[in-house]
Design an enzyme around this catalytic site. Structure first.
Site, PDB file in Angstrom:
ATOM      1  N   TYR A  15       0.749  -1.114   0.170  1.00 11.07           N
ATOM      2  CA  TYR A  15      -0.062  -0.055   0.047  1.00 11.07           C
ATOM      3  C   TYR A  15       0.886   1.306  -0.038  1.00 11.07           C
ATOM      4  O   TYR A  15       2.012   1.192   0.196  1.00 11.07           O
ATOM      5  CB  TYR A  15      -0.979  -0.096   1.000  1.00 11.07           C
ATOM      6  N   CYS A  16       0.421   2.283  -0.261  1.00  9.37           N
ATOM      7  CA  CYS A  16       1.046   3.720  -0.280  1.00  9.37           C
ATOM      8  C   CYS A  16      -0.098   4.585   0.548  1.00  9.37           C
ATOM      9  O   CYS A  16      -0.962   3.992   1.120  1.00  9.37           O
ATOM     10  CB  CYS A  16       1.320   4.221  -1.595  1.00  9.37           C
ATOM     11  N   ILE A  17       0.271   5.884   0.234  1.00  3.06           N
ATOM     12  CA  ILE A  17      -0.574   6.919   1.112  1.00  3.06           C
ATOM     13  C   ILE A  17      -2.261   6.626   0.575  1.00  3.06           C
ATOM     14  O   ILE A  17      -2.988   6.704   1.598  1.00  3.06           O
ATOM     15  CB  ILE A  17      -0.291   8.267   0.806  1.00  3.06           C
ATOM     16  N   ARG A  19      -3.645   4.106  -1.763  1.00  6.97           N
ATOM     17  CA  ARG A  19      -4.071   2.959  -2.557  1.00  6.97           C
ATOM     18  C   ARG A  19      -3.457   1.743  -2.157  1.00  6.97           C
ATOM     19  O   ARG A  19      -2.485   1.613  -1.395  1.00  6.97           O
ATOM     20  CB  ARG A  19      -3.191   3.142  -4.209  1.00  6.97           C
TER      21      ARG A  19
END
Length: 76
Positions: A15-17, A19
């Site tokens: 995951y990222c910020i 998504r």
């Protein structure tokens, strides 16, 4: 998880910020129309071999929930 082809279709998840990024064995098994219409999902993007579910700043929380349901993911 069912709508991305089930646990057996998942190679890995990150995951990222904003998504949750799924690396799927077969992206054609993903039900993009259903996923896009799920509560909290803003968009679905397929890029660079990733199936990205855009959920906004809740991405880490969603990732943790997904991982608690997936458990160990086999990359085979």
């Amino acid at each position: 998880i069912d709508n991305i082809g089930g646990k057996e279709n998942v190679r890995s998840v990150t995951y990222c910020i904003t998504r949750v990024r799924f690396y799927l064995k077969d992206t054609t098994k993903a039900e993009t129309d259903i996923i896009t219409n799920l509560n909290g999902v803003r968009d679905v993007v397929q890029a660079s071999g990733q199936y990205q579910v855009v959920v906004g700043p809740e991405a880490e929380e969603v990732y943790n929930a997904v991982m608690s349901q997936l458990g160990e993911v086999s990359s085979s």
